[in-house]
Write a protein that holds these residues in place. Structure first.
Motif, PDB file in Angstrom:
ATOM      1  N   GLN A 195      13.386   2.117  -0.164  1.00 38.72           N
ATOM      2  CA  GLN A 195      12.910   2.638   1.102  1.00 38.72           C
ATOM      3  C   GLN A 195      11.717   1.822   1.576  1.00 38.72           C
ATOM      4  O   GLN A 195      11.001   1.224   0.775  1.00 38.72           O
ATOM      5  CB  GLN A 195      12.520   4.112   0.982  1.00 38.72           C
ATOM      6  N   PRO A 198       5.304   3.248   4.198  1.00 39.18           N
ATOM      7  CA  PRO A 198       4.981   4.127   5.328  1.00 39.18           C
ATOM      8  C   PRO A 198       4.861   3.359   6.636  1.00 39.18           C
ATOM      9  O   PRO A 198       4.416   2.214   6.669  1.00 39.18           O
ATOM     10  CB  PRO A 198       3.635   4.733   4.913  1.00 39.18           C
ATOM     11  N   GLY A 270       4.179   8.599   1.234  1.00 39.78           N
ATOM     12  CA  GLY A 270       5.279   7.665   1.390  1.00 39.78           C
ATOM     13  C   GLY A 270       5.127   6.441   0.502  1.00 39.78           C
ATOM     14  O   GLY A 270       6.122   5.923  -0.022  1.00 39.78           O
ATOM     15  N   GLY A 339       2.810  11.103   5.922  1.00 40.24           N
ATOM     16  CA  GLY A 339       2.964  10.548   7.261  1.00 40.24           C
ATOM     17  C   GLY A 339       1.584  10.385   7.866  1.00 40.24           C
ATOM     18  O   GLY A 339       0.720   9.725   7.320  1.00 40.24           O
TER      19      GLY A 339
END
Length: 453
Positions: A195, A198, A270, A339
């Protein structure tokens, strides 16, 4: 949780715990998976006459568990002064103690009580961890004790006459470490993570440092996600090499703290998730056994990570700090963001603060504190509250040591951050050293268990 401290014994699963403790001790003495030993001369000063002796095959390092050490062949009934001296380009460190020679001509440092010494109970490593010398900055401190070889000379004297002398080469554990910086781009799709970092991250910057233990002999092993404790002796420069000796790879996320209690570093959830993805893709990492580690001001971050990612972090090692998130020093800003939203935090720790629940942490939880912590006095009360949020599991430890100061998670044997004498807080060096041994024994048991699994 199982509690140990203030003279309290262990309860339950005695046979299994004893066998693991024996494994840790054997690893120490053999100098295999565990750190311990001192890499001194293999033979004594000579075949006859007074001499310092240790069992064969013991290797000594600057991180030192107590191992058998004797002075043999001395005059029975004599009173000898034993001094320890280390000289390097950074200065000179010394310690000393007086002992009465037994009727068999032997001083057994593990069993004989010292006199006129900076420690009061028998301790075969006491003359090493009680060394005192110049104050060093963080980089020099790590270089001195974790990267260099430090020759410590023990000298036995009867008045002005030298009776015996031996030099032990204490090897720094970081000399053979394999480390690599990990950057933002390493966590993205083009790297090996699954992934992206952030969305607030716009620059390629270092996220942390990875200490790998993968080898031909041990291709896969557990890993530790460490939120770095910047305090002397407890930082990753000292603790990551010890964890590596136990067979664990270590990913270190840097943390800053102005007071040893609050942090001044902001962590993004993140980023931590991306780091865990990155670890999942390491061929040398057993993703079933990744532990969170945080001590001092970083304890709150390790507890947060263990409770936020319970399916990905197997266990928790923590101590000496607040378990609940504390706002950044002097502000109401959170140290952890999800976030662009800061998570709830407490301005100051206090008895009304509700600890997070660690019930969902599937693996072992090891918590440690000094009952005479002068940096964060409520440390033990807070850890008791944290432990009460959890049903006792195999491997859980709550280690509370009377007389121990704040720095209970510094690796044993290092003459760093120890009280020089019993002060107003009641802390003393030997109790603090005992707390360090208990903490690292408990951590070592769980990592060795993961290695063997």
């Amino acid at each position: 949780m199982r509690r140990r401290g203030g003279g309290a014994g262990r309860v339950g699963r005695a046979g299994r715990v004893a066998s693991l403790r024996a494994a840790v001790a054997n690893a120490v003495v053999a100098g295999l998976a565990l750190v311990a030993a001192l890499s001194g001369c293999a033979a004594g000063a000579g075949p006859t006459g007074p001499r310092f002796v240790t069992p064969p095959l013991i290797r000594f390092s600057s991180v030192l568990w107590p191992v058998p050490l004797q002075l043999i062949g001395a005059q029975p009934g004599a009173r000898l002064r034993i001094t320890a001296t280390l000289s390097s380009a950074r200065g000179t460190w010394t310690s000393g103690a007086t002992y009465d020679v037994g009727g068999d001509g032997t001083i057994d440092f593990a069993h004989d009580r010292p006199q006129l010494a900076p420690f009061t109970q028998p301790d075969s490593a006491g003359l090493f961890w009680s060394l005192r010398g110049p104050s060093l900055g963080p980089e020099d401190l790590a270089q001195q004790w974790m990267r260099d070889a430090s020759p410590v000379t023990l000298t036995a004297s009867d008045g002005d006459r030298v009776v015996a002398r031996r030099t032990f080469q204490l090897q720094g554990l970081a000399t053979t470490s394999h480390t690599a910086a990990v950057y933002t781009h390493d966590l993205g799709p083009e790297g090996v993570g699954s992934q992206p970092p952030p969305h607030e991250t716009h620059e390629d910057e270092q996220v942390g440092t990875f200490w790998s233990t993968a080898s031909v002999e041990r291709p896969v092993g557990p890993a530790v996600l460490m939120f770095d404790d910047p305090s002397p002796g407890a930082s990753s420069a000292f603790t990551a090499p010890v964890l590596s000796q136990f067979g664990a790879s270590v990913f270190v996320i840097p943390v800053s703290s102005p007071d040893g209690v609050h942090v001044s570093t902001v962590i993004d959830s993140g980023t931590v998730a991306a780091v865990l993805d990155w670890l999942d893709h390491r061929t040398g990492v057993d993703a079933r056994h990744v532990f969170a580690f945080g001590t001092g001001a970083a304890e709150q971050l390790a507890v947060w990570a263990a409770t936020t990612f319970p399916g990905r972090l197997h266990g928790l090692f923590a101590g000496g700090g607040a378990p609940a998130l504390l706002c950044l020093a002097g502000s109401s800003a959170s140290p952890v963001f999800a976030g662009s939203v800061g998570l709830p935090c407490e301005r100051e720790p206090g008895p009304a603060t509700t600890p997070p629940s660690i019930q969902e942490v599937a693996g072992p939880v090891v918590l440690a504190c000094g009952r005479d912590d002068e940096v964060f006095p409520p440390a033990c009360d807070d850890l008791r509250s944290l432990a009460q949020t959890r049903t006792l599991r195999a491997g859980d430890e709550l280690l509370i040591q009377a007389g121990a100061a704040h720095a209970v998670t510094v690796p044993p044997g290092l003459p760093i951050a120890l009280p020089s004498a019993r002060g107003p807080s009641g802390a003393d060096a030997q109790s603090t050293e005992g707390a360090r041994i208990a903490f690292w024994n408990a951590v070592g048991q769980q990592l060795l268990r993961a290695v063997l699994s």
